[in-house]
Write a protein that holds these residues in place. Structure first.
Motif, PDB file in Angstrom:
ATOM      1  N   ASN A   7      16.334  25.243   1.808  1.00 38.81           N
ATOM      2  CA  ASN A   7      16.840  25.647   0.485  1.00 38.81           C
ATOM      3  C   ASN A   7      16.029  26.785  -0.146  1.00 38.81           C
ATOM      4  OD1 ASN A   7      18.966  23.672   0.413  1.00 38.81           O
ATOM      5  ND2 ASN A   7      17.406  22.127  -0.048  1.00 38.81           N
ATOM      6  N   GLN A   8      15.399  27.604   0.708  1.00 40.40           N
ATOM      7  CA  GLN A   8      14.672  28.778   0.242  1.00 40.40           C
ATOM      8  C   GLN A   8      15.324  30.039   0.807  1.00 40.40           C
ATOM      9  OE1 GLN A   8      12.039  28.827  -1.974  1.00 40.40           O
ATOM     10  NE2 GLN A   8      12.385  26.629  -2.191  1.00 40.40           N
ATOM     11  N   GLN A   9      15.155  31.154   0.096  1.00 38.71           N
ATOM     12  CA  GLN A   9      15.706  32.430   0.530  1.00 38.71           C
ATOM     13  C   GLN A   9      14.750  33.102   1.519  1.00 38.71           C
ATOM     14  OE1 GLN A   9      19.266  32.233  -0.902  1.00 38.71           O
ATOM     15  NE2 GLN A   9      18.670  34.355  -0.478  1.00 38.71           N
ATOM     16  N   TYR A  10      15.320  33.652   2.594  1.00 37.43           N
ATOM     17  CA  TYR A  10      14.521  34.307   3.621  1.00 37.43           C
ATOM     18  C   TYR A  10      15.090  35.686   3.972  1.00 37.43           C
ATOM     19  CZ  TYR A  10      11.718  30.183   4.693  1.00 37.43           C
ATOM     20  OH  TYR A  10      10.835  29.136   4.618  1.00 37.43           O
ATOM     21  N   HIS A  11      14.170  36.552   4.345  1.00 39.56           N
ATOM     22  CA  HIS A  11      14.547  37.824   4.954  1.00 39.56           C
ATOM     23  C   HIS A  11      14.455  37.633   6.459  1.00 39.56           C
ATOM     24  CE1 HIS A  11      15.021  42.127   5.480  1.00 39.56           C
ATOM     25  NE2 HIS A  11      13.990  42.115   6.301  1.00 39.56           N
ATOM     26  N   LEU A  12      15.591  37.771   7.173  1.00 35.73           N
ATOM     27  CA  LEU A  12      15.674  37.435   8.593  1.00 35.73           C
ATOM     28  C   LEU A  12      15.827  38.670   9.464  1.00 35.73           C
ATOM     29  CD1 LEU A  12      18.338  34.555   8.456  1.00 35.73           C
ATOM     30  CD2 LEU A  12      15.867  34.355   8.174  1.00 35.73           C
ATOM     31  N   SER A  13      15.313  38.563  10.674  1.00 34.60           N
ATOM     32  CA  SER A  13      15.644  39.505  11.742  1.00 34.60           C
ATOM     33  C   SER A  13      15.881  38.673  12.999  1.00 34.60           C
ATOM     34  CB  SER A  13      14.524  40.521  11.959  1.00 34.60           C
ATOM     35  OG  SER A  13      13.332  39.890  12.335  1.00 34.60           O
ATOM     36  N   TYR A  14      17.039  38.874  13.653  1.00 39.23           N
ATOM     37  CA  TYR A  14      17.418  38.050  14.795  1.00 39.23           C
ATOM     38  C   TYR A  14      18.303  38.842  15.745  1.00 39.23           C
ATOM     39  CZ  TYR A  14      21.815  37.526  12.202  1.00 39.23           C
ATOM     40  OH  TYR A  14      22.984  37.775  11.524  1.00 39.23           O
ATOM     41  N   SER A  15      18.400  38.376  16.975  1.00 43.25           N
ATOM     42  CA  SER A  15      19.243  39.008  17.985  1.00 43.25           C
ATOM     43  C   SER A  15      20.663  38.470  17.887  1.00 43.25           C
ATOM     44  CB  SER A  15      18.686  38.763  19.388  1.00 43.25           C
ATOM     45  OG  SER A  15      17.492  39.477  19.582  1.00 43.25           O
ATOM     46  N   LEU A  16      21.625  39.362  18.047  1.00 40.34           N
ATOM     47  CA  LEU A  16      23.026  39.009  17.820  1.00 40.34           C
ATOM     48  C   LEU A  16      23.569  38.070  18.892  1.00 40.34           C
ATOM     49  CD1 LEU A  16      25.714  39.403  16.303  1.00 40.34           C
ATOM     50  CD2 LEU A  16      26.106  41.429  17.722  1.00 40.34           C
ATOM     51  N   TRP A  17      23.302  38.361  20.176  1.00 38.13           N
ATOM     52  CA  TRP A  17      23.955  37.623  21.251  1.00 38.13           C
ATOM     53  C   TRP A  17      23.234  36.331  21.603  1.00 38.13           C
ATOM     54  CZ3 TRP A  17      28.710  39.082  22.267  1.00 38.13           C
ATOM     55  CH2 TRP A  17      29.080  40.388  21.986  1.00 38.13           C
ATOM     56  N   THR A  18      21.925  36.369  21.757  1.00 38.01           N
ATOM     57  CA  THR A  18      21.187  35.151  22.092  1.00 38.01           C
ATOM     58  C   THR A  18      20.934  34.281  20.868  1.00 38.01           C
ATOM     59  OG1 THR A  18      19.108  36.385  21.887  1.00 38.01           O
ATOM     60  CG2 THR A  18      20.030  36.148  24.090  1.00 38.01           C
ATOM     61  N   ARG A  19      21.182  34.815  19.678  1.00 38.80           N
ATOM     62  CA  ARG A  19      20.989  34.091  18.413  1.00 38.80           C
ATOM     63  C   ARG A  19      19.544  33.608  18.274  1.00 38.80           C
ATOM     64  NH1 ARG A  19      24.583  35.511  15.196  1.00 38.80           N
ATOM     65  NH2 ARG A  19      24.374  33.587  13.978  1.00 38.80           N
ATOM     66  N   LYS A  20      18.618  34.441  18.699  1.00 45.82           N
ATOM     67  CA  LYS A  20      17.195  34.102  18.624  1.00 45.82           C
ATOM     68  C   LYS A  20      16.592  34.698  17.363  1.00 45.82           C
ATOM     69  CE  LYS A  20      12.806  34.495  21.099  1.00 45.82           C
ATOM     70  NZ  LYS A  20      12.463  33.090  20.810  1.00 45.82           N
ATOM     71  N   LEU A  21      15.951  33.848  16.569  1.00 43.19           N
ATOM     72  CA  LEU A  21      15.303  34.304  15.348  1.00 43.19           C
ATOM     73  C   LEU A  21      13.935  34.889  15.693  1.00 43.19           C
ATOM     74  CD1 LEU A  21      15.254  34.391  12.187  1.00 43.19           C
ATOM     75  CD2 LEU A  21      14.128  32.151  12.285  1.00 43.19           C
ATOM     76  N   TRP A  22      13.717  36.150  15.255  1.00 42.18           N
ATOM     77  CA  TRP A  22      12.437  36.804  15.519  1.00 42.18           C
ATOM     78  C   TRP A  22      11.463  36.624  14.349  1.00 42.18           C
ATOM     79  CZ3 TRP A  22      11.768  37.719  20.350  1.00 42.18           C
ATOM     80  CH2 TRP A  22      12.829  38.120  21.159  1.00 42.18           C
ATOM     81  N   TYR A  23      11.938  36.914  13.141  1.00 39.83           N
ATOM     82  CA  TYR A  23      11.078  36.800  11.957  1.00 39.83           C
ATOM     83  C   TYR A  23      11.882  36.221  10.798  1.00 39.83           C
ATOM     84  CZ  TYR A  23       7.595  39.651  14.335  1.00 39.83           C
ATOM     85  OH  TYR A  23       6.681  40.116  15.232  1.00 39.83           O
ATOM     86  N   ALA A  24      11.214  35.417  10.010  1.00 35.17           N
ATOM     87  CA  ALA A  24      11.802  34.859   8.795  1.00 35.17           C
ATOM     88  C   ALA A  24      10.739  34.911   7.706  1.00 35.17           C
ATOM     89  CB  ALA A  24      12.293  33.439   9.011  1.00 35.17           C
ATOM     90  N   GLN A  25      10.900  35.798   6.746  1.00 37.79           N
ATOM     91  CA  GLN A  25       9.927  35.951   5.661  1.00 37.79           C
ATOM     92  C   GLN A  25      10.460  35.331   4.380  1.00 37.79           C
ATOM     93  OE1 GLN A  25       8.759  40.008   5.236  1.00 37.79           O
ATOM     94  NE2 GLN A  25       7.867  40.158   7.271  1.00 37.79           N
ATOM     95  N   LEU A  26       9.672  34.459   3.812  1.00 31.21           N
ATOM     96  CA  LEU A  26      10.059  33.777   2.588  1.00 31.21           C
ATOM     97  C   LEU A  26      10.106  34.793   1.443  1.00 31.21           C
ATOM     98  CD1 LEU A  26      10.636  31.012   1.239  1.00 31.21           C
ATOM     99  CD2 LEU A  26       8.172  30.846   0.808  1.00 31.21           C
ATOM    100  N   ILE A  27      11.246  34.843   0.751  1.00 28.92           N
ATOM    101  CA  ILE A  27      11.410  35.741  -0.394  1.00 28.92           C
ATOM    102  C   ILE A  27      10.891  35.050  -1.640  1.00 28.92           C
ATOM    103  CG2 ILE A  27      13.061  37.008  -1.814  1.00 28.92           C
ATOM    104  CD1 ILE A  27      14.856  37.203   0.630  1.00 28.92           C
ATOM    105  N   ASP A  28      10.005  35.716  -2.364  1.00 33.89           N
ATOM    106  CA  ASP A  28       9.396  35.135  -3.562  1.00 33.89           C
ATOM    107  C   ASP A  28      10.495  34.887  -4.583  1.00 33.89           C
ATOM    108  OD1 ASP A  28       7.799  34.258  -5.537  1.00 33.89           O
ATOM    109  OD2 ASP A  28       6.520  36.027  -5.655  1.00 33.89           O
ATOM    110  N   SER A  29      10.633  33.615  -4.982  1.00 36.70           N
ATOM    111  CA  SER A  29      11.698  33.238  -5.929  1.00 36.70           C
ATOM    112  C   SER A  29      11.324  33.435  -7.361  1.00 36.70           C
ATOM    113  CB  SER A  29      12.096  31.768  -5.691  1.00 36.70           C
ATOM    114  OG  SER A  29      10.963  30.930  -5.859  1.00 36.70           O
ATOM    115  N   LYS A  30      10.084  33.832  -7.627  1.00 32.79           N
ATOM    116  CA  LYS A  30       9.649  34.003  -9.001  1.00 32.79           C
ATOM    117  C   LYS A  30      10.286  35.235  -9.620  1.00 32.79           C
ATOM    118  CE  LYS A  30       5.217  31.695  -8.369  1.00 32.79           C
ATOM    119  NZ  LYS A  30       3.747  31.823  -8.454  1.00 32.79           N
TER     120      LYS A  30
END
Length: 335
Positions: free
Chosen positions: A312-335
Motif C-alpha cells: 500500500n505504498q507508492q513506488y517508482h518501478l523499473s522492470y522488463s516487459l517480457w520476463t516481468r522481472k522487477l529490477w528496482y523499486a524505490q519508495l516514493i516519499d508520501s510526505k
C-alpha cells in the motif's frame, strides 16, 4: 535457564550448562551490550540428527534420476551424453546438499538481526518462515513462529546454508522500520530512471538465458544422438520419461523466448504505482516471490525485494516487459 556461552537451553533446575559446565542464566536475562558474541557454536545432538535425516533424504532423491539414466536409458543404448549427465546430477546433488555440508562442519552461526516478515504454509505439515534483516529467509518451528514479533530484534542460532533457525532469543522488542530509513543513493536513482538495460541487468538475463538453453537442449541432443531408437520397443516407463522431457523442454523453451525478447528489445518499463501486495509461494521446496502492483499487475521479484517492499505504498518501478522481472523499486516519499 540458558548458557550464555553455548546458547543452549536447559531445565531451570539445573545451574550449570550440561555441555561446557559454565553457570546458567534465566532465559529472559538480556545480554550485555558490550559482550562479545561468538560467531559460531557447535551443533547439538538433536540438530545433527535433523541434518542427518535431511541429508539422507537429499541423497535418496538423487536415486530417482540416477536410476532412470543408469537403469533404463543407458541399457537401451549407451551414449556419453546421458552418462555424463548422470554423473553430473550426482556431483551437483552432493555439492548442493547443504544439510550434508553443515553436518560435516558441525557448527551453526550466531547473529543478531531484526525480524521483518513471518510466513506460514500448510503443505501436509505446517511450515513457518522468518525473514531477517541481513540474513534472509530461515525456517523456524511453530513455537518460534507463534512467539515471533515482527520488527523485534533477535539473537539467532542458525545454519546459513540449509536456512534453518535452531534457536531465537528476543533481544529487544523495540520496533524500527529498517525499510523506511533506507534511502537510495545517487547511482541507484540514475539506474532507476534509465530506460535501457545496463551491463549488470544484461549479464543477469544472459545468465538466465544460458541456463534455460542448457535445460532446453538436453532432450533434442539426446534425440539427435539416438535417432535410430525404435519407439515401439521401449518400455512404458522410458516412454513416460521421454514424454516428461518433451513437456520439460517446452516449458524452458518459453522462458528462452521471453528472455531473448528482453535482450533484443532492450528497453525497461518505467512506472509510478502503488504496491497492492507481495506474495511468496512454497511448493515442493521451491520458492517464488511476486509483487502485485496497481498498474503493472504481477512482477517477479527476488527474496531481498520481498523482504523490504511495503504494501500500500507508492513506488517508482523499473522492470522488463517480457520476463516481468522487477529490477528496482524505490519508495516514493508520501510526505
Amino acid at each position: 535457564m540458558y548458557c550464555p556461552k553455548c546458547y543452549i537451553k536447559f531445565p531451570s533446575g539445573e545451574r550449570r550448562c550440561p555441555k561446557c559446565g559454565g553457570p546458567g542464566l534465566p532465559r529472559n536475562t538480556p545480554l550485555k551490550a558490550n559482550s562479545v558474541q561468538p560467531k559460531t557454536v557447535s551443533l547439538t545432538g538433536s540438530q545433527k540428527s535433523k541434518l542427518l535425516f535431511s541429508s539422507v533424504m537429499g541423497l535418496l532423491f538423487l536415486a530417482i534420476p540416477s536410476s532412470i539414466i543408469f537403469g533404463i536409458l543407458l541399457p537401451l543404448q549407451f551414449n556419453w551424453l546421458w552418462f555424463l549427465l548422470g554423473i553430473g546430477i550426482i556431483c551437483i546433488g552432493i555439492y548442493t546438499n547443504s544439510s550434508l555440508h553443515e553436518l560435516l562442519d558441525g557448527t551453526a552461526s550466531v547473529k543478531s538481526a531484526q525480524l521483518l516478515k513471518v510466513d506460514r504454509f500448510d503443505v501436509g505439515a505446517r511450515i513457518c518462515f522468518g525473514f531477517f534483516h541481513g540474513i534472509g529467509r530461515l525456517t523456524i518451528d511453530n513455537a518460534m513462529c507463534e512467539a515471533a514479533t515482527v520488527g523485534a530484534t533477535y539473537q539467532l542460532i542458525y545454519s546459513p546454508r540449509s536456512k534453518i533457525a535452531w534457536n531465537i532469543e528476543l533481544q529487544t522488542e523495540q520496533k524500527s522500520n529498517t525499510i523506511a530509513h533506507t534511502q537510495p543513493n545517487a547511482q541507484e536513482n540514475a539506474i532507476a530512471q534509465s530506460k535501457k538495460l545496463n551491463f549488470a541487468q544484461r549479464k543477469e538475463l544472459f545468465s538466465m538465458l544460458i541456463k534455460n538453453l542448457m535445460l532446453t537442449s538436453l532432450f533434442p541432443i539426446y534425440i539427435l544422438i539416438n535417432s535410430s531408437i525404435d519407439m515401439a520397443s521401449i518400455s512404458i516407463m522410458a516412454f513416460g520419461f521421454m514424454l516428461g522431457m518433451v513437456m520439460f523442454t517446452v516449458f524452458y523453451l518459453k522462458e528462452v523466448i521471453l528472455i531473448g525478447l528482453d535482450l533484443i528489445s532492450n528497453p525497461i518499463e518505467i512506472d509510478n504505482t502503488r504496491l497492492i501486495r507481495v506474495k511468496f509461494t512454497y511448493r515442493r521446496g521451491k520458492t517464488r516471490y511476486y509483487a502485485h502492483f496497481e498498474n503493472t499487475n504481477r512482477l517477479m521479484i527476488n527474496e531481498q525485494q520481498y523482504m523490504y517492499l511495503i504494501e500500500n505504498q507508492q513506488y517508482h518501478l523499473s522492470y522488463s516487459l517480457w520476463t516481468r522481472k522487477l529490477w528496482y523499486a524505490q519508495l516514493i516519499d508520501s510526505k
